[in-house]
Motif scaffolding. Structure first.
Motif, PDB file in Angstrom:
ATOM      1  N   ALA A  83       0.834  -1.206   0.000  1.00  0.00           N
ATOM      2  CA  ALA A  83       0.000   0.000   0.000  1.00  0.00           C
ATOM      3  C   ALA A  83       0.870   1.258   0.000  1.00  0.00           C
ATOM      4  O   ALA A  83       0.536   2.255  -0.661  1.00  0.00           O
ATOM      5  N   THR A  87       0.819   4.132  -2.819  1.00  0.00           N
ATOM      6  CA  THR A  87       0.563   5.527  -2.444  1.00  0.00           C
ATOM      7  C   THR A  87       1.675   6.438  -2.928  1.00  0.00           C
ATOM      8  O   THR A  87       1.419   7.511  -3.487  1.00  0.00           O
ATOM      9  N   GLY A  90       1.389   7.023  -6.594  1.00  0.00           N
ATOM     10  CA  GLY A  90       0.352   8.000  -6.908  1.00  0.00           C
ATOM     11  C   GLY A  90       0.794   9.421  -6.625  1.00  0.00           C
ATOM     12  O   GLY A  90       0.505  10.342  -7.393  1.00  0.00           O
ATOM     13  N   LEU A  91       1.520   9.619  -5.525  1.00  0.00           N
ATOM     14  CA  LEU A  91       1.981  10.959  -5.169  1.00  0.00           C
ATOM     15  C   LEU A  91       3.019  11.469  -6.170  1.00  0.00           C
ATOM     16  O   LEU A  91       3.043  12.659  -6.497  1.00  0.00           O
ATOM     17  N   PRO A  96      -4.282   8.928  -9.373  1.00  0.00           N
ATOM     18  CA  PRO A  96      -4.914   8.240  -8.239  1.00  0.00           C
ATOM     19  C   PRO A  96      -4.386   6.830  -8.075  1.00  0.00           C
ATOM     20  O   PRO A  96      -4.035   6.160  -9.050  1.00  0.00           O
ATOM     21  N   SER A  97      -4.294   6.379  -6.830  1.00  0.00           N
ATOM     22  CA  SER A  97      -3.830   5.013  -6.567  1.00  0.00           C
ATOM     23  C   SER A  97      -4.904   4.000  -6.951  1.00  0.00           C
ATOM     24  O   SER A  97      -4.605   2.863  -7.280  1.00  0.00           O
ATOM     25  N   LEU A 101      -5.011   0.051  -4.440  1.00  0.00           N
ATOM     26  CA  LEU A 101      -4.704   0.504  -3.081  1.00  0.00           C
ATOM     27  C   LEU A 101      -5.872   0.216  -2.148  1.00  0.00           C
ATOM     28  O   LEU A 101      -5.675  -0.209  -1.010  1.00  0.00           O
ATOM     29  N   VAL A 143      -0.158   5.534   5.824  1.00  0.00           N
ATOM     30  CA  VAL A 143      -0.152   5.326   4.372  1.00  0.00           C
ATOM     31  C   VAL A 143      -1.486   5.749   3.771  1.00  0.00           C
ATOM     32  O   VAL A 143      -1.541   6.470   2.757  1.00  0.00           O
ATOM     33  N   LEU A 144      -2.583   5.307   4.381  1.00  0.00           N
ATOM     34  CA  LEU A 144      -3.900   5.657   3.855  1.00  0.00           C
ATOM     35  C   LEU A 144      -4.169   7.157   3.980  1.00  0.00           C
ATOM     36  O   LEU A 144      -4.796   7.760   3.103  1.00  0.00           O
ATOM     37  N   CYS A 146      -1.956   9.521   3.799  1.00  0.00           N
ATOM     38  CA  CYS A 146      -1.208  10.181   2.722  1.00  0.00           C
ATOM     39  C   CYS A 146      -1.966  10.079   1.398  1.00  0.00           C
ATOM     40  O   CYS A 146      -1.975  11.019   0.599  1.00  0.00           O
ATOM     41  N   ALA A 147      -2.600   8.930   1.171  1.00  0.00           N
ATOM     42  CA  ALA A 147      -3.341   8.738  -0.068  1.00  0.00           C
ATOM     43  C   ALA A 147      -4.589   9.621  -0.114  1.00  0.00           C
ATOM     44  O   ALA A 147      -4.917  10.194  -1.155  1.00  0.00           O
ATOM     45  N   MET A 201     -11.983   6.393   0.342  1.00  0.00           N
ATOM     46  CA  MET A 201     -11.378   6.018  -0.931  1.00  0.00           C
ATOM     47  C   MET A 201     -12.329   5.251  -1.839  1.00  0.00           C
ATOM     48  O   MET A 201     -12.004   5.014  -3.006  1.00  0.00           O
TER      49      MET A 201
END
Length: 240
Positions: A83, A87, A90-91, A96-97, A101, A143-144, A146-147, A201
């Motif tokens: 994940a 992420t 995507g950044l 988008p992830s 993700l 992690v989530l 950040c996404a 998400m």
């Protein structure tokens, strides 16, 4: 003269398997979305950092061990690492992830309900195992966050950063390193963080609903950490 040989740490083999599993999974899951050049190394390195944290816990224990529950948590750390790679991709690419993700994050979140029962059933519950479980939870939440921050705003990062702020504060305030009494509310609030972020998400969820869910979970988390700080400060030597 007989040479003394130190037996390998019980977790070395498990960590090796986890590293190979991560590299294989990240190629399959994140390969198509990995950026070119150095960006790919950054994305893969983000996941490797998650596994390094789990490895530090296992290898740094006073009593070397890797229990069945630890292996479940380590498998979850592999998912969190994937994940993290998604992420970061995507950044770096600005894209988008997406569903990969969401699927990996949901699997890591669901697996959190397994390691505790395994530890109790095998009689291997320990403070070290609890710390590994908590740090893996925290990594997933960060992690989530950040996404989701790219969509809802940087304030979402509070959900993922509060744990690390609390840990850093403990380095300067010894009272914050003391054990906390068990709390069902703390566990529920902790689980709400990745749940709310995963909800945000899901494709088709209105922005207002996603914002409300993540904001409510974050508010509860702030209250939970605040309560824990008060409890620990009241319990320190010399407290009034």
């Amino acid at each position: 003269m007989t040479e003394l040989r130190t037996a390998p740490h019980p977790a070395v083999a498990d960590l090796s398997v986890a590293a190979v599993a991560y590299l294989g999974a990240v190629v399959v899951i994140a390969g198509p979305s990995l950026p070119d050049g150095g960006g790919a190394f950054l994305a893969v390195g983000a996941g490797a950092a998650v596994l390094a944290g789990a490895g530090a816990n296992l290898l740094g224990r006073a009593v070397p061990s890797c229990t069945p529950a630890d292996r479940v948590t380590l498998a979850r750390a592999v998912l969190v690492a994937c994940a993290a790679a998604l992420t970061m991709s995507g950044l770096l690419t600005g894209g988008p992830s997406g569903l990969p993700l969401l699927a990996v994050g949901t699997a890591a979140f669901a697996l959190d309900a397994v390691d505790g029962p395994v530890a109790r059933r095998t009689g291997t519950a320990s403070a070290d195992g609890a710390r590994l479980d908590t740090s893996t939870d925290a990594a997933l939440t960060l992690v989530l966050a950040c996404a989701v921050a790219g969509t809802l705003g940087l304030w979402v990062l509070g959900s993922g950063l509060l744990y690390y702020v609390f840990q850093a504060a403990g380095r300067f305030r010894p009272s914050l390193r003391a054990p906390l009494p068990p709390s069902a509310a703390r566990k529920v609030i902790g689980a709400l963080q990745p749940a709310a972020l995963l909800f945000a998400m899901v494709p088709g969820v209105p922005g207002a609903a996603a914002t409300a869910a993540v904001a409510a979970a974050l508010a509860l988390l702030v209250l939970s950490f605040g309560r824990d700080v008060v409890v620990l400060e009241r319990g320190r030597p010399g407290a009034g």
